[in-house]
Design a protein around this motif. Sequence first.
Motif, mmCIF file in Angstrom:
data_model
loop_
_atom_site.group_PDB
_atom_site.id
_atom_site.type_symbol
_atom_site.label_atom_id
_atom_site.label_comp_id
_atom_site.label_asym_id
_atom_site.label_seq_id
_atom_site.Cartn_x
_atom_site.Cartn_y
_atom_site.Cartn_z
ATOM 1 N N GLU A 36 50.257 34.688 46.929
ATOM 2 C CA GLU A 36 50.415 34.434 45.386
ATOM 3 C C GLU A 36 51.179 33.032 45.294
ATOM 4 O O GLU A 36 52.332 32.868 45.967
ATOM 5 C CB GLU A 36 50.977 35.769 44.719
ATOM 6 C CG GLU A 36 51.122 35.322 43.443
ATOM 7 C CD GLU A 36 51.695 36.786 42.678
ATOM 8 O OE1 GLU A 36 51.872 36.720 41.383
ATOM 9 O OE2 GLU A 36 52.335 37.668 43.348
ATOM 10 N N GLY A 68 43.122 37.113 41.188
ATOM 11 C CA GLY A 68 44.010 37.654 40.084
ATOM 12 C C GLY A 68 45.054 36.648 39.479
ATOM 13 O O GLY A 68 45.625 35.898 40.112
ATOM 14 N N GLN A 69 45.534 37.018 38.298
ATOM 15 C CA GLN A 69 46.629 36.437 37.769
ATOM 16 C C GLN A 69 47.723 37.418 37.229
ATOM 17 O O GLN A 69 47.276 38.521 36.592
ATOM 18 C CB GLN A 69 46.249 35.446 36.379
ATOM 19 C CG GLN A 69 44.980 34.587 36.799
ATOM 20 C CD GLN A 69 44.831 33.439 35.873
ATOM 21 O OE1 GLN A 69 45.732 33.046 34.767
ATOM 22 N NE2 GLN A 69 43.668 33.463 35.691
ATOM 23 N N ASN A 70 49.029 37.094 37.397
ATOM 24 C CA ASN A 70 50.021 37.691 36.874
ATOM 25 C C ASN A 70 50.912 37.257 35.991
ATOM 26 O O ASN A 70 51.041 35.920 36.101
ATOM 27 C CB ASN A 70 50.913 38.504 38.307
ATOM 28 C CG ASN A 70 49.965 39.257 39.029
ATOM 29 O OD1 ASN A 70 49.385 40.215 38.408
ATOM 30 N ND2 ASN A 70 50.288 38.966 40.117
#
Length: 179
Positions: A39, A172-174
């Motif tokens: 990430e 994915g993105q957070n």
Amino acid sequence: MDQIKSPSGNTLSKVATKTTTPTSDSTPKQVHVQTDTIEVIISDSRAISMGSQFGHSAIVIDGVEYGRAHPGWDQDTKEHYLHRQQVSMRRDSWGYVLRVTITEKQKMLSEIRRRMVENKPYSVSDNSCSSNVAEVLEIAGIQAYDPRFEFMDTISPADLMIGLKHSKRLVGQNVYPKK
């Protein structure tokens, strides 16, 4: 030239044929590669912090954060790093989760460790948090920004955000809001 469509919709050209198992089934087969994720965390700017006027970038591999800050390299747990960004520094942060192979991840870790030992002086133009993240990703073959749009050979956190949003590696993105 024979062409096929990949599962992601890309057109692939057949360049060679190699028989590895005697069979009459000539349909394309999936090749399975063991993958993992990393990430990249981008935090917003802080006018009062030396070197953070444009934001901050760090990379998380196996739960450990690595980032180049003004005084030197930072290594922390992801949880503690995010706490510092969200609570202590009152920053919003965005995480971009990228699919990588185990070999790519090892290349990135080796390069980060090499840079930590070398510990060159911080420079906004060529040894910043963002340039280090971009170069470490590039070592593993991951393009993290579009070099056509960099300003005076400087890679900013915003450049990374734009590049990573368009990466085919993005899974994915957070969002980590300030607290």
